[in-house]
Design an enzyme around this catalytic site. Sequence first.
Site, PDB file in Angstrom:
ATOM      1  N   CYS A  52       0.816  -1.231   0.000  1.00  0.00           N
ATOM      2  CA  CYS A  52       0.000   0.000   0.000  1.00  0.00           C
ATOM      3  C   CYS A  52       0.845   1.274   0.000  1.00  0.00           C
ATOM      4  CB  CYS A  52      -0.887   0.044   1.224  1.00  0.00           C
ATOM      5  SG  CYS A  52      -1.905  -1.394   1.501  1.00  0.00           S
TER       6      CYS A  52
HETATM    7  O1  KQY Z   1      -4.478  -0.598   1.815  1.00  0.00           O
HETATM    8  C1  KQY Z   1      -4.164   0.404   1.234  1.00  0.00           C
HETATM    9  N1  KQY Z   1      -3.891   0.335  -0.049  1.00  0.00           N
HETATM   10  C2  KQY Z   1      -4.174   1.717   1.868  1.00  0.00           C
HETATM   11  C3  KQY Z   1      -4.753   1.742   3.194  1.00  0.00           C
HETATM   12  C4  KQY Z   1      -5.099   3.126   3.560  1.00  0.00           C
HETATM   13  C5  KQY Z   1      -5.565   3.276   4.917  1.00  0.00           C
HETATM   14  C6  KQY Z   1      -5.758   4.690   5.285  1.00  0.00           C
HETATM   15  N2  KQY Z   1      -5.756   4.905   6.674  1.00  0.00           N
END
Ligand code: KQY
Length: 362
Positions: A350
Site C-alpha cells: 500500500c
Molecule cells: O491498503 C491500502 N492500499 C491503503 C490503506 C489506507 C488506509 C488509510 N488509513
Amino acid sequence: MTPLADGFHMPAEWERHAGTWMIWPERPDNWRLGAKPAQAAFAAVAAAIARFEPVTMMASAVQYANARKKLPQGVRLVEVSTNDCWARDIGASFVVNGEGELRGVDWPFNAWGGLENGLYFPWDQDDLVALKMLEMERAGRYRAPITLEGGAIHVDGQGTVLTTEACLLAQDRNPGITRETAEQRLRDYLGAETIIWLGAGVPGDETGGHVDNLACFIEPGVVLLSWCDDPADAHYAVSRDAEARLLAATDARGRRITVERITMPTPMFYTEEEVAGLDRTHTGTSRNAGERLAGSYVNFLIANGGVIAPCFGVATDVPAAETLARLFPGREIVMLPGREILLGGGNIHCITQQQPRRRHAA
Ligand code: KQY
C-alpha cells in the site's frame, strides 16, 4: 484516448522496474506519536527497496529536512504535498507500450469512500499526486473516468486484472456503477481483456476490501491468497470464497488459475497504548483499542531481485517467510516489521508504487 486504444498496458509487478515511489508519513491522527515510529518503518522499507532499485520518496515541505536526515542518501527525496502517504492508492499506475514508452493512469481518489465513508477529509492534495509524479517523469497522463485506488487492482501483465466487488462496485466510490461499466474501465485503462472478480476483502480492512491485502498474482496463472483455517475467524469464509472464484476462473490467455495459500497472521488488535498515541481530530479515521488489524502477508512489494514483505513478530511469520521463499526462488525475501504500517491501515504494498522500466530512456 485510453491506454488500451493507444496500445498501452500495465505490466506485472514482477517485470523490471525503473524504481519505486513512496510518501513520507506525517499526519498525527493516523500515525501515532507524531508519526515517528511510522517514519522509522517507512525509512526501513525505503532502505530495503533501495538495495534492489532506485527509490523516490515524496515528503511535505515541513517534513523535508527530517526525511532527508532519516533516509539513506541514495533515496531521491522530492517535495510533494499530500493528505497522507499511500503511494499505491494515490500514485500513478504506470502503463507501457510495445516500444517501451511510459505513461501513467491518474485515478480520481476520494479517500476510500468520499464524505460519507471516506477515511479523512480533505483529500485534494492526494488527488494531485499522480499528476505530479507524471510531470516529474515527463510521462503522458490518462485521467480515468472511475474513482479507484491502486490497491484495488492487481494485473498479470498479460491481459488479466484481479479485483474485488467490495471496492470496484462500491457506490461510495462510483455511484450507480455497474459491473459491466467497471470492467470496461479496467480494460480501457489497464490495457486488459479479462477481469477476475473476488468478493470481499480481508475483514476489517478500512479500504473496504482492497485486493492487495487479500491476493496477488505472483506469476502468470498463479495467485497467492491470504488463507485462514479457523472457522471461527471471519476471514475463513472470505478466503474460501476467493479460492472458489479463482479456481473457477480463466485468465486472458485461457489458463486456469493455480492458487497458492499463505496463512494469514495470528490475529492482532490495536492496543490502548497505540490508540492513545494518536491525535484525535474531526476529519480523520477513528480507531479504538481492541479493534482487529487487517494483517496480511500478501501486502508485499515485488522488487527487482527481491520481495519486501511485512512480518509482525507473531508465530505465523516463519511459515510465511518459508512460503515466500518457496514461491520466489529467484528473489531475496526481505521481511520487515510491518506493525507500525499496519496501524495506519495498510502495509508495504500500500505504501509503494512501482514504475516500470522504459525500454528506451527518455
Ligand atoms: O491498503 C491500502 N492500499 C491503503 C490503506 C489506507 C488506509 C488509510 N488509513
